[in-house]
Design a protein around this motif. Structure first.
Motif, short mmCIF file in Angstrom:
data_model
loop_
_atom_site.label_atom_id
_atom_site.label_comp_id
_atom_site.label_asym_id
_atom_site.label_seq_id
_atom_site.Cartn_x
_atom_site.Cartn_y
_atom_site.Cartn_z
N ALA A 119 41.11 53.84 -14.09
CA ALA A 119 41.05 55.29 -14.34
C ALA A 119 42.16 56.02 -13.60
CB ALA A 119 39.68 55.83 -13.92
N VAL A 120 42.36 55.69 -12.33
CA VAL A 120 43.39 56.39 -11.55
C VAL A 120 44.76 56.15 -12.16
CG1 VAL A 120 44.54 56.51 -9.31
CG2 VAL A 120 42.08 56.35 -9.40
N SER A 121 44.99 54.92 -12.64
CA SER A 121 46.32 54.57 -13.14
C SER A 121 46.71 55.37 -14.37
CB SER A 121 46.40 53.07 -13.42
OG SER A 121 45.65 52.75 -14.58
N VAL A 122 45.75 55.88 -15.14
CA VAL A 122 46.10 56.65 -16.35
C VAL A 122 45.79 58.15 -16.20
CG1 VAL A 122 45.88 54.73 -17.96
CG2 VAL A 122 43.85 56.08 -17.41
N SER A 123 45.37 58.56 -15.00
CA SER A 123 44.92 59.95 -14.83
C SER A 123 46.08 60.93 -14.72
CB SER A 123 44.05 60.07 -13.57
OG SER A 123 44.86 59.88 -12.42
N GLY A 124 47.26 60.43 -14.38
CA GLY A 124 48.39 61.34 -14.18
C GLY A 124 48.30 62.06 -12.84
N GLN A 125 47.39 61.65 -11.98
CA GLN A 125 47.27 62.25 -10.65
C GLN A 125 47.94 61.35 -9.62
OE1 GLN A 125 46.03 65.32 -10.12
NE2 GLN A 125 45.85 65.37 -12.35
N VAL A 184 38.10 63.02 -17.16
CA VAL A 184 36.98 62.12 -17.42
C VAL A 184 37.46 60.93 -18.24
CG1 VAL A 184 34.70 61.92 -18.47
CG2 VAL A 184 35.36 64.05 -17.34
N ALA A 185 37.30 59.74 -17.66
CA ALA A 185 37.68 58.50 -18.35
C ALA A 185 36.39 57.84 -18.81
CB ALA A 185 38.44 57.58 -17.40
N ARG A 186 36.28 57.63 -20.11
CA ARG A 186 35.03 57.08 -20.66
C ARG A 186 35.32 55.79 -21.42
NH1 ARG A 186 32.77 57.96 -25.66
NH2 ARG A 186 30.58 57.40 -25.70
N GLU A 187 34.47 54.81 -21.20
CA GLU A 187 34.56 53.55 -21.96
C GLU A 187 35.95 52.91 -21.89
OE1 GLU A 187 31.41 52.78 -22.19
OE2 GLU A 187 31.27 52.48 -24.36
N THR A 189 38.96 50.56 -21.72
CA THR A 189 39.28 49.24 -22.32
C THR A 189 38.38 48.89 -23.51
OG1 THR A 189 37.87 47.68 -21.06
CG2 THR A 189 39.92 48.36 -19.99
N LYS A 190 37.48 49.81 -23.88
CA LYS A 190 36.58 49.52 -25.01
C LYS A 190 37.04 50.26 -26.26
CE LYS A 190 32.79 49.31 -21.74
NZ LYS A 190 31.45 49.74 -21.45
N LEU A 191 36.33 50.02 -27.35
CA LEU A 191 36.68 50.60 -28.65
C LEU A 191 36.76 52.13 -28.59
CD1 LEU A 191 37.20 49.05 -31.21
CD2 LEU A 191 34.85 49.56 -31.94
N ASN A 192 35.78 52.75 -27.90
CA ASN A 192 35.72 54.21 -27.87
C ASN A 192 36.31 54.80 -26.59
OD1 ASN A 192 34.42 54.38 -30.36
ND2 ASN A 192 32.47 53.83 -29.37
N GLU A 193 37.35 54.17 -26.09
CA GLU A 193 37.96 54.66 -24.85
C GLU A 193 38.48 56.10 -25.04
OE1 GLU A 193 40.84 52.20 -22.42
OE2 GLU A 193 42.20 53.60 -23.36
N THR A 194 38.12 56.98 -24.10
CA THR A 194 38.68 58.34 -24.14
C THR A 194 39.05 58.78 -22.74
OG1 THR A 194 36.46 59.27 -23.98
CG2 THR A 194 37.42 59.23 -26.17
N GLN A 207 26.81 59.09 -23.17
CA GLN A 207 26.69 57.69 -23.58
C GLN A 207 27.92 56.93 -23.10
OE1 GLN A 207 26.47 56.88 -27.81
NE2 GLN A 207 24.25 57.02 -27.67
N GLY A 208 27.72 55.71 -22.66
CA GLY A 208 28.86 54.90 -22.24
C GLY A 208 29.03 54.92 -20.73
N GLU A 209 30.21 54.50 -20.30
CA GLU A 209 30.47 54.42 -18.85
C GLU A 209 31.59 55.39 -18.48
OE1 GLU A 209 29.42 50.46 -17.03
OE2 GLU A 209 30.73 49.90 -18.68
N PHE A 210 31.45 55.99 -17.31
CA PHE A 210 32.35 57.07 -16.94
C PHE A 210 32.97 56.89 -15.55
CE2 PHE A 210 29.26 58.79 -19.84
CZ PHE A 210 30.00 59.60 -20.68
N VAL A 211 34.25 57.23 -15.47
CA VAL A 211 34.90 57.41 -14.17
C VAL A 211 35.49 58.81 -14.19
CG1 VAL A 211 36.61 56.58 -12.52
CG2 VAL A 211 35.60 54.97 -14.14
N VAL A 212 35.33 59.54 -13.08
CA VAL A 212 35.85 60.90 -13.02
C VAL A 212 36.93 60.96 -11.93
CG1 VAL A 212 35.26 63.34 -12.66
CG2 VAL A 212 33.59 61.79 -13.73
N VAL A 213 38.07 61.54 -12.30
CA VAL A 213 39.17 61.70 -11.34
C VAL A 213 39.35 63.20 -11.13
CG1 VAL A 213 41.61 61.24 -10.89
CG2 VAL A 213 40.28 59.61 -12.26
#
Ligand code: SAM
Length: 283
Positions: A119-125, A184-187, A189-194, A207-213
């Motif tokens: 999550a951190v690597s794609v957060s742009g932070q 908010v990074a959700r799912e 590496t999965k099909l519904n990654e957002t 729904q799904g799994e979340f990491v918040v940066v």
């Protein structure tokens, strides 16, 4: 000779994220200690690996670690895996690793996926430093303290949250962190990654799994004092306390949190202003 404990990272969604070394290790060990044996069986079956599995989860970790240490001491090689990602990162395994290290058993990391790093690597932070705050406590004073820490964290912060609490936690977090960006990074590496920048009132699919940066909190900037407040301050302490000017300048520098040279500059400017104003009154 004592065996080795391998701490093996497994995918956080996409099965291709298992490293070659992790696969070879899982093939070579005698035993796999898994957080959820059913879940790990599926992973092993996908790679056609057949190994005895032992369950090691948060409720039996203390007891089961002792058994595993005996096995390691008898020379067996054991892989520790969690449901997903890197064991011990907000996951069981810490007690086993600590016990193995205390028993002088070799502990080898087999690094790989972890949701926090992804999550951190794609957060742009900026991530030259970041604070990982785990899961927010579910309630009470501990939850308030956790949010206070988030609010005051001067570096990028990252945390995990479960789907049934994500909406409430985001709403609360935004009250604490104000205008700081919340990603908010959700799912991952999965099909519904957002990956979205979340704004207050944005709906969130629970729904799904979340990491918040959360973007770094700015340091509170102290407003710089103006010439008249410095001059007034110095006037007061030289007249009322009878301090010498040099000592008064030092005190003003500490009080306003600026350099002594800056105090002198503002004092000079302040005196010019005072003189001009009294000259005008005399006319
Ligand atoms: N040890 C794991 C690691 O290294 O990432 C984390 C385990 S923790 C019990 C599980 C939490 O990690 C989830 O509730 C979620 O917050 C986060 N997580 C795991 N996989 C994720 C994914 N694919 N996308 C987003 N978050 C994920």
């Amino acid at each position: 000779m004592a065996g080795t404990l391998y701490v093996v990272a497994t995918p956080i969604g996409n099965l291709e994220d298992l490293t070659f070394r992790a696969l070879r290790t899982l093939r070579e060990v005698d035993l796999v200690a898994a957080e959820d044996t059913r879940r790990t069986s599926k992973l092993l079956a996908h790679y056609d690996v057949r190994k005895p599995l032992v369950s090691l989860h948060e409720h039996n970790e203390n007891r089961e670690s002792a058994h595993l240490i005996e096995k390691l001491q008898s020379g067996l090689a054991v892989a520790l895996v969690s449901d997903a990602g890197t064991p011990t990162i907000a996951d069981p395994g810490y007690h086993l690793v600590a016990a193995a290290r205390a028993a002088r058993i070799t502990v080898v990391p087999i690094p790989g996926a972890s949701a926090v790093a992804a999550a951190v690597s794609v957060s742009g932070q900026p991530a030259d430093q970041f604070a990982f705050l785990g899961f927010p406590p579910s309630g009470g004073a501990a939850r308030e303290r956790w949010f206070d820490r988030l609010a005051n964290e001067p570096i990028t912060s990252v945390f995990y949250e479960s789907p049934h609490r994500i909406a409430r936690t985001l709403a609360e977090a935004s009250e604490y962190v104000g205008k700081r960006q919340i990603i908010v990074a959700r799912e991952l590496t999965k099909l519904n990654e957002t990956l979205v920048v979340w704004q207050i009132n944005d709906p969130i699919r629970e729904q799904g799994e979340f990491v918040v940066v959360v973007a770094a909190g700015g340091q509170v900037e102290l407003a710089e004092p103006d010439a008249s407040s410095v001059t007034y301050f110095i006037g007061q302490i030289t007249e009322l306390i009878g301090l010498e000017e040099d000592a008064a300048v030092k005190l003003a520098a500490a009080h306003f949190e600026i350099q002594g040279a800056k105090v002198r500059k503002l004092l000079k400017k302040g005196r010019i202003l005072v003189k001009r104003s009294s000259d005008n009154h005399e006319e």
